[in-house]
Scaffold this motif. Structure first.
Motif, PDB file in Angstrom:
ATOM      1  N   ILE A  90      68.897  59.939 -31.769  1.00 61.29           N
ATOM      2  CA  ILE A  90      70.038  59.324 -31.098  1.00 61.29           C
ATOM      3  C   ILE A  90      69.571  58.877 -29.711  1.00 61.29           C
ATOM      4  CG2 ILE A  90      72.408  59.673 -30.262  1.00 61.29           C
ATOM      5  CD1 ILE A  90      72.622  61.962 -32.391  1.00 61.29           C
ATOM      6  N   PRO A  91      69.362  57.575 -29.503  1.00 65.31           N
ATOM      7  CA  PRO A  91      68.759  57.098 -28.258  1.00 65.31           C
ATOM      8  C   PRO A  91      69.588  57.384 -27.007  1.00 65.31           C
ATOM      9  CG  PRO A  91      69.417  55.247 -29.653  1.00 65.31           C
ATOM     10  CD  PRO A  91      69.629  56.493 -30.452  1.00 65.31           C
ATOM     11  N   GLU A  92      70.875  57.565 -27.151  1.00 66.96           N
ATOM     12  CA  GLU A  92      71.729  57.835 -25.993  1.00 66.96           C
ATOM     13  C   GLU A  92      71.581  59.259 -25.468  1.00 66.96           C
ATOM     14  OE1 GLU A  92      73.796  54.689 -28.550  1.00 66.96           O
ATOM     15  OE2 GLU A  92      72.857  56.627 -28.934  1.00 66.96           O
ATOM     16  N   ILE A  93      70.929  60.130 -26.231  1.00 64.69           N
ATOM     17  CA  ILE A  93      70.642  61.487 -25.754  1.00 64.69           C
ATOM     18  C   ILE A  93      69.315  61.414 -25.006  1.00 64.69           C
ATOM     19  CG2 ILE A  93      70.160  63.884 -26.380  1.00 64.69           C
ATOM     20  CD1 ILE A  93      71.964  63.432 -28.845  1.00 64.69           C
ATOM     21  N   THR A  94      69.385  61.637 -23.697  1.00 64.84           N
ATOM     22  CA  THR A  94      68.202  61.455 -22.854  1.00 64.84           C
ATOM     23  C   THR A  94      67.508  62.754 -22.488  1.00 64.84           C
ATOM     24  OG1 THR A  94      69.562  61.432 -20.849  1.00 64.84           O
ATOM     25  CG2 THR A  94      69.095  59.298 -21.890  1.00 64.84           C
ATOM     26  N   PHE A  98      66.953  74.115 -24.164  1.00 63.48           N
ATOM     27  CA  PHE A  98      67.341  75.428 -24.680  1.00 63.48           C
ATOM     28  C   PHE A  98      67.975  76.163 -23.509  1.00 63.48           C
ATOM     29  CE2 PHE A  98      63.578  74.433 -27.324  1.00 63.48           C
ATOM     30  CZ  PHE A  98      64.124  74.621 -28.581  1.00 63.48           C
ATOM     31  N   ILE A  99      69.093  76.807 -23.735  1.00 63.60           N
ATOM     32  CA  ILE A  99      69.745  77.547 -22.653  1.00 63.60           C
ATOM     33  C   ILE A  99      70.223  78.904 -23.153  1.00 63.60           C
ATOM     34  CG2 ILE A  99      70.473  75.456 -21.425  1.00 63.60           C
ATOM     35  CD1 ILE A  99      73.320  76.012 -22.539  1.00 63.60           C
ATOM     36  N   THR A 100      70.616  79.752 -22.205  1.00 59.93           N
ATOM     37  CA  THR A 100      71.236  81.024 -22.550  1.00 59.93           C
ATOM     38  C   THR A 100      72.738  80.888 -22.341  1.00 59.93           C
ATOM     39  OG1 THR A 100      71.040  81.869 -20.294  1.00 59.93           O
ATOM     40  CG2 THR A 100      69.212  82.331 -21.796  1.00 59.93           C
ATOM     41  N   GLY A 101      73.480  81.825 -22.852  1.00 59.63           N
ATOM     42  CA  GLY A 101      74.929  81.804 -22.651  1.00 59.63           C
ATOM     43  C   GLY A 101      75.665  81.385 -23.904  1.00 59.63           C
ATOM     44  N   SER A 102      76.731  80.641 -23.706  1.00 60.46           N
ATOM     45  CA  SER A 102      77.633  80.281 -24.801  1.00 60.46           C
ATOM     46  C   SER A 102      77.065  79.268 -25.780  1.00 60.46           C
ATOM     47  CB  SER A 102      78.928  79.703 -24.227  1.00 60.46           C
ATOM     48  OG  SER A 102      79.546  80.631 -23.373  1.00 60.46           O
ATOM     49  N   PHE A 103      76.064  78.504 -25.351  1.00 60.68           N
ATOM     50  CA  PHE A 103      75.507  77.445 -26.191  1.00 60.68           C
ATOM     51  C   PHE A 103      74.052  77.741 -26.505  1.00 60.68           C
ATOM     52  CE2 PHE A 103      78.531  75.500 -23.172  1.00 60.68           C
ATOM     53  CZ  PHE A 103      79.543  75.208 -24.067  1.00 60.68           C
ATOM     54  N   THR A 104      73.549  77.086 -27.543  1.00 60.99           N
ATOM     55  CA  THR A 104      72.129  77.171 -27.873  1.00 60.99           C
ATOM     56  C   THR A 104      71.368  76.046 -27.186  1.00 60.99           C
ATOM     57  OG1 THR A 104      72.675  78.096 -30.034  1.00 60.99           O
ATOM     58  CG2 THR A 104      70.447  77.219 -29.758  1.00 60.99           C
ATOM     59  N   LEU A 105      71.962  74.847 -27.221  1.00 55.97           N
ATOM     60  CA  LEU A 105      71.331  73.663 -26.644  1.00 55.97           C
ATOM     61  C   LEU A 105      72.287  72.982 -25.677  1.00 55.97           C
ATOM     62  CD1 LEU A 105      69.896  72.137 -29.963  1.00 55.97           C
ATOM     63  CD2 LEU A 105      68.605  73.421 -28.237  1.00 55.97           C
ATOM     64  N   TYR A 106      71.717  72.317 -24.690  1.00 52.40           N
ATOM     65  CA  TYR A 106      72.500  71.548 -23.723  1.00 52.40           C
ATOM     66  C   TYR A 106      71.853  70.176 -23.653  1.00 52.40           C
ATOM     67  CZ  TYR A 106      76.012  71.832 -20.016  1.00 52.40           C
ATOM     68  OH  TYR A 106      77.158  71.713 -19.261  1.00 52.40           O
ATOM     69  N   ILE A 107      72.641  69.118 -23.836  1.00 54.46           N
ATOM     70  CA  ILE A 107      72.094  67.772 -23.870  1.00 54.46           C
ATOM     71  C   ILE A 107      72.746  66.888 -22.818  1.00 54.46           C
ATOM     72  CG2 ILE A 107      71.404  67.881 -26.294  1.00 54.46           C
ATOM     73  CD1 ILE A 107      73.940  66.321 -27.022  1.00 54.46           C
ATOM     74  N   LYS A 108      72.025  65.849 -22.426  1.00 59.60           N
ATOM     75  CA  LYS A 108      72.561  64.814 -21.542  1.00 59.60           C
ATOM     76  C   LYS A 108      72.727  63.576 -22.399  1.00 59.60           C
ATOM     77  CE  LYS A 108      73.536  62.421 -17.786  1.00 59.60           C
ATOM     78  NZ  LYS A 108      72.771  61.972 -16.683  1.00 59.60           N
ATOM     79  N   ILE A 109      73.932  62.997 -22.363  1.00 61.97           N
ATOM     80  CA  ILE A 109      74.257  61.799 -23.131  1.00 61.97           C
ATOM     81  C   ILE A 109      74.634  60.697 -22.145  1.00 61.97           C
ATOM     82  CG2 ILE A 109      75.759  60.778 -24.891  1.00 61.97           C
ATOM     83  CD1 ILE A 109      76.461  63.664 -25.765  1.00 61.97           C
ATOM     84  N   ILE A 110      74.165  59.483 -22.395  1.00 63.21           N
ATOM     85  CA  ILE A 110      74.646  58.342 -21.628  1.00 63.21           C
ATOM     86  C   ILE A 110      75.319  57.376 -22.595  1.00 63.21           C
ATOM     87  CG2 ILE A 110      72.931  58.561 -19.788  1.00 63.21           C
ATOM     88  CD1 ILE A 110      71.553  56.076 -21.107  1.00 63.21           C
ATOM     89  N   ALA A 111      76.378  56.724 -22.124  1.00 57.69           N
ATOM     90  CA  ALA A 111      77.132  55.798 -22.974  1.00 57.69           C
ATOM     91  C   ALA A 111      77.647  54.640 -22.132  1.00 57.69           C
ATOM     92  CB  ALA A 111      78.301  56.532 -23.638  1.00 57.69           C
ATOM     93  N   ILE A 120      79.400  58.449 -30.171  1.00 54.54           N
ATOM     94  CA  ILE A 120      78.194  59.285 -30.142  1.00 54.54           C
ATOM     95  C   ILE A 120      78.552  60.725 -30.509  1.00 54.54           C
ATOM     96  CG2 ILE A 120      76.366  60.246 -28.676  1.00 54.54           C
ATOM     97  CD1 ILE A 120      76.674  57.597 -26.992  1.00 54.54           C
ATOM     98  N   LEU A 121      79.609  61.238 -29.882  1.00 51.16           N
ATOM     99  CA  LEU A 121      80.004  62.621 -30.122  1.00 51.16           C
ATOM    100  C   LEU A 121      80.531  62.835 -31.541  1.00 51.16           C
ATOM    101  CD1 LEU A 121      81.728  63.418 -26.723  1.00 51.16           C
ATOM    102  CD2 LEU A 121      79.699  64.546 -27.627  1.00 51.16           C
ATOM    103  N   TYR A 122      81.463  62.012 -31.971  1.00 52.07           N
ATOM    104  CA  TYR A 122      82.163  62.254 -33.233  1.00 52.07           C
ATOM    105  C   TYR A 122      81.454  61.686 -34.461  1.00 52.07           C
ATOM    106  CZ  TYR A 122      86.169  63.553 -30.286  1.00 52.07           C
ATOM    107  OH  TYR A 122      86.993  64.131 -29.383  1.00 52.07           O
ATOM    108  N   GLU A 123      80.758  60.572 -34.300  1.00 50.23           N
ATOM    109  CA  GLU A 123      80.150  59.932 -35.467  1.00 50.23           C
ATOM    110  C   GLU A 123      78.667  60.239 -35.622  1.00 50.23           C
ATOM    111  OE1 GLU A 123      81.127  55.748 -35.480  1.00 50.23           O
ATOM    112  OE2 GLU A 123      83.255  56.180 -35.105  1.00 50.23           O
ATOM    113  N   LYS A 124      78.010  60.615 -34.533  1.00 54.93           N
ATOM    114  CA  LYS A 124      76.581  60.913 -34.620  1.00 54.93           C
ATOM    115  C   LYS A 124      76.329  62.419 -34.510  1.00 54.93           C
ATOM    116  CE  LYS A 124      74.974  56.429 -32.930  1.00 54.93           C
ATOM    117  NZ  LYS A 124      74.121  55.742 -31.940  1.00 54.93           N
TER     118      LYS A 124
END
Length: 150
Positions: A90-94, A98-111, A120-124
């Motif tokens: 998904i090219p919009e994910i820049t 890996f993180i600790t806490g409530s999530f496994t992964l944290y991503i940056k998305i541009i749109a 991007i969120l709902y369809e990809k």
């Protein structure tokens, strides 16, 4: 940091000013030989300290007005490798961390706009098997971004 000496640090600082700077200009500025600059940059690249010289794109100036930081909850953390490979498509994910806490992964998305972000969120992202939930925080602009100080 132990593997970097004063010459390496100064060469990196010169490259941070302008990654396209000629090796001869760096050599002149630092009062060292062009050969030394070339050898040091090759060494830093081989060691993985320098990961390349790339342009920094101002996303907003090329039409990407929306950004988000999105936490991903996975059904099984051990699926993270497979899920990361899908996220890379998904090219919009820049960025992806890996993180600790409530999530496994944290991503940056541009749109480009809110509709593009929704797609991007709902369809990809939501269609990747193994992602249980996303939680996004909208980005309103970057106050600053920099490399770590050497």
């Amino acid at each position: 940091m132990d593997q970097l000496d004063e010459f390496d640090i100064n060469i990196i600082k010169e490259l941070e000013k302008d990654g396209r700077m000629a090796y001869s200009a760096i050599a002149t500025n630092l009062k060292i030989s062009n050969t030394m600059v070339h050898q040091r940059i090759n060494k830093l690249t081989e060691q993985g300290i320098l990961k390349g010289i790339k342009p920094v794109i101002d996303e907003k100036k090329v039409g990407y007005d929306w950004g988000s930081f999105t936490g991903l909850t996975l059904n099984k953390d051990q699926d993270s490798g497979r899920i990361i490979e899908e996220l890379k498509k998904i090219p919009e994910i820049t960025e992806c961390y890996f993180i600790t806490g409530s999530f496994t992964l944290y991503i940056k998305i541009i749109a480009k706009n809110h509709e593009h972000m929704r797609k991007i969120l709902y369809e990809k992202i939501d269609n990747i098997p193994g992602i249980a939930k996303t939680d996004s925080i909208m980005e309103l602009g970057c106050a600053f971004k920099r490399n770590v100080s050497l």
